[in-house]
Write an enzyme that holds these catalytic residues in place. Structure first.
Site, PDB file in Angstrom:
ATOM      1  N   PHE A 185       0.775  -1.307   0.144  1.00  0.00           N
ATOM      2  CA  PHE A 185       0.067   0.003   0.031  1.00  0.00           C
ATOM      3  C   PHE A 185       1.106   1.191   0.035  1.00  0.00           C
ATOM      4  CE2 PHE A 185      -2.071   2.726   3.177  1.00  0.00           C
ATOM      5  CZ  PHE A 185      -2.698   3.669   2.148  1.00  0.00           C
ATOM      6  N   ILE A 186       1.625   1.625   0.910  1.00  0.00           N
ATOM      7  CA  ILE A 186       2.651   2.562   1.053  1.00  0.00           C
ATOM      8  C   ILE A 186       3.558   2.751  -0.013  1.00  0.00           C
ATOM      9  CG2 ILE A 186       4.218   4.002   2.466  1.00  0.00           C
ATOM     10  CD1 ILE A 186       2.819   2.987   5.077  1.00  0.00           C
ATOM     11  N   ASP A 244       9.574  -7.219  -4.206  1.00  0.00           N
ATOM     12  CA  ASP A 244       8.452  -7.701  -3.395  1.00  0.00           C
ATOM     13  C   ASP A 244       8.242  -9.100  -3.489  1.00  0.00           C
ATOM     14  OD1 ASP A 244       5.606  -8.013  -2.246  1.00  0.00           O
ATOM     15  OD2 ASP A 244       5.851  -5.630  -2.237  1.00  0.00           O
ATOM     16  N   ASN A 245       7.934  -9.813  -2.572  1.00  0.00           N
ATOM     17  CA  ASN A 245       7.641 -11.179  -2.701  1.00  0.00           C
ATOM     18  C   ASN A 245       6.199 -11.617  -3.171  1.00  0.00           C
ATOM     19  OD1 ASN A 245       6.153 -10.944  -0.150  1.00  0.00           O
ATOM     20  ND2 ASN A 245       7.724 -12.407   0.686  1.00  0.00           N
ATOM     21  N   LEU A 292      10.366  -1.068   3.199  1.00  0.00           N
ATOM     22  CA  LEU A 292       8.964  -1.208   3.805  1.00  0.00           C
ATOM     23  C   LEU A 292       8.586  -2.618   3.612  1.00  0.00           C
ATOM     24  CD1 LEU A 292       7.426   1.608   1.348  1.00  0.00           C
ATOM     25  CD2 LEU A 292       8.593   1.866   3.666  1.00  0.00           C
ATOM     26  N   THR A 297      10.088 -12.635   8.977  1.00  0.00           N
ATOM     27  CA  THR A 297       9.847 -11.572   7.866  1.00  0.00           C
ATOM     28  C   THR A 297      10.528 -10.246   8.147  1.00  0.00           C
ATOM     29  OG1 THR A 297       7.971 -12.608   7.018  1.00  0.00           O
ATOM     30  CG2 THR A 297       8.219 -10.421   6.175  1.00  0.00           C
ATOM     31  N   ALA A 348      11.092   1.432   7.617  1.00  0.00           N
ATOM     32  CA  ALA A 348       9.720   1.647   8.229  1.00  0.00           C
ATOM     33  C   ALA A 348       9.537   0.977   9.357  1.00  0.00           C
ATOM     34  CB  ALA A 348       8.817   1.375   6.963  1.00  0.00           C
ATOM     35  N   TYR A 376       5.114  -8.360  16.726  1.00  0.00           N
ATOM     36  CA  TYR A 376       5.305  -7.375  15.631  1.00  0.00           C
ATOM     37  C   TYR A 376       5.875  -6.116  16.305  1.00  0.00           C
ATOM     38  CZ  TYR A 376       4.108  -3.985  12.202  1.00  0.00           C
ATOM     39  OH  TYR A 376       4.299  -2.882  11.220  1.00  0.00           O
ATOM     40  N   LYS A 432       9.914  -5.204  14.765  1.00  0.00           N
ATOM     41  CA  LYS A 432      10.293  -3.703  14.418  1.00  0.00           C
ATOM     42  C   LYS A 432      11.059  -3.149  15.206  1.00  0.00           C
ATOM     43  CE  LYS A 432       8.862  -2.784  10.868  1.00  0.00           C
ATOM     44  NZ  LYS A 432       9.476  -3.159   9.667  1.00  0.00           N
TER      45      LYS A 432
END
Length: 321
Positions: free
Chosen positions: A11-12, A31-32, A76, A95, A117, A149, A153
């Site tokens: 999306f971003i 991107d996967n 991202l 991931t 991000a 999560y 991050k």
């Protein structure tokens, strides 16, 4: 400039790619497509990004080549959405941590400009009125996968800052606060597209918990504008920046606003967290950023109202009905 966006089909990432193409940059997307979509990749004035279907956590040789070709990298690629995080914590951790470790290490070795991000989730269970980049962070127990999560991050942030301090990595961390707008999917629990889609169909809007939890929603175009300003200002190197709106609204109030704004006959149904997620699910009651640091550096503030966001999301969803 040559710009690499990992997760560029998200999306971003899709909106960022479009903005970079408009200003004349060459864009490379990695991107996967596990959560991203080719529909998010747009052509601008007959210019299209290069697209590589790959996994940055595994395809390290190709990742090295793409970073080597780039002047700057926006990392991202990540597991996104509360539903995915809660239901698949192993994938979330692998991931976010493995991919970021590869990107940070290679960018540092090749002396490339890097943006990672991050998320408002790293503030955890803090009860501060506003969250500032220098605040202490209060993460929940590992018994609750919901916090995996935030921890993954946060480790990304520490990794970037460690390379900046020890090896001079030209890196910046950006913490997003509920970025929303056209082309965002409600598939992974994103509340605004989920509410808008249901309201347009006069279906019930499901509010989890008691609906009193509050958030600030920022239009993706405002977020992209902030990223471009930071890219063009080397004073952002070695720093962390919140990017988000200042308008705080409860989720129940958001549901009411969506219904009113769209003239919908939808009703609101309140669903306990235990029914929506796992037993013992924990949530942040409020999430409001201080963006003074960003404003002072590049004179940025969010320009789109929540009403404009709802209108833009609704227009996009209507076009796909």
């Amino acid at each position: 400039m040559n710009i690499l966006i990992t997760g560029g089909a998200g999306f971003i990432g899709g909106h960022l790619s479009e903005a970079l193409l408009k200003r004349g940059d060459h864009v490379i997307i990695a991107d996967n497509f596990s959560t991203g979509s080719r529909k998010n990749i747009r052509t601008v004035d007959n210019k299209a990004p290069e697209v590589f279907e790959m996994d940055v956590s595994k395809d390290t040789e190709l990742l090295y080549e793409l970073i080597e070709r780039s002047d700057a990298v926006f990392h991202l690629a990540a597991a996104v959405g509360v539903e995915l995080v809660v239901n698949d914590p192993v994938r979330t951790i692998q991931t976010n941590i493995d991919g970021s470790a590869n990107v940070v290490k290679i960018a540092s070795e090749l002396d490339k400009r890097l943006f990672i991000a991050s998320t408002s989730e790293v503030y955890g269970k803090s009860e501060n009125e506003r969250f500032s980049e220098s605040d202490d962070l209060l993460i929940g127990s590992p018994y609750h996968s919901r916090w995996s999560y935030a921890c993954s991050k946060l480790l990304d942030e520490f990794y970037l800052m460690a390379y900046h301090q020890s090896a001079g990595l030209r890196g910046t961390v950006v913490r997003f606060f509920n970025t929303v707008g056209p082309r965002q999917t409600g598939k992974y629990g994103m509340v605004v597209p989920r509410f808008v889609s249901n309201a347009l169909q006069n279906k019930p809007l499901s509010v989890y918990g008691d609906g009193g939890q509050s958030r600030c929603f920022c239009h993706v175009s405002d977020v992209v504008r902030a990223l471009l300003l930071l890219l063009d200002d080397d004073r952002s190197i070695g720093e962390i920046f919140n990017i988000g709106s200042d308008r705080l609204i409860t989720i129940k109030e958001l549901a009411e606003l969506v219904i009113s704004r769209l003239g919908s006959s939808s009703e609101i149904e309140v669903i306990p967290y235990e029914a929506a997620y796992n037993k013992g699910f924990e949530d942040m009651r409020r999430r409001r950023p201080s963006t003074e640091k960003l404003k002072n550096l590049v004179n940025w503030s969010a320009e789109h109202s929540l009403e404009q966001i709802i209108d833009d999301v609704a227009a996009e969803i209507r076009s796909n009905f």
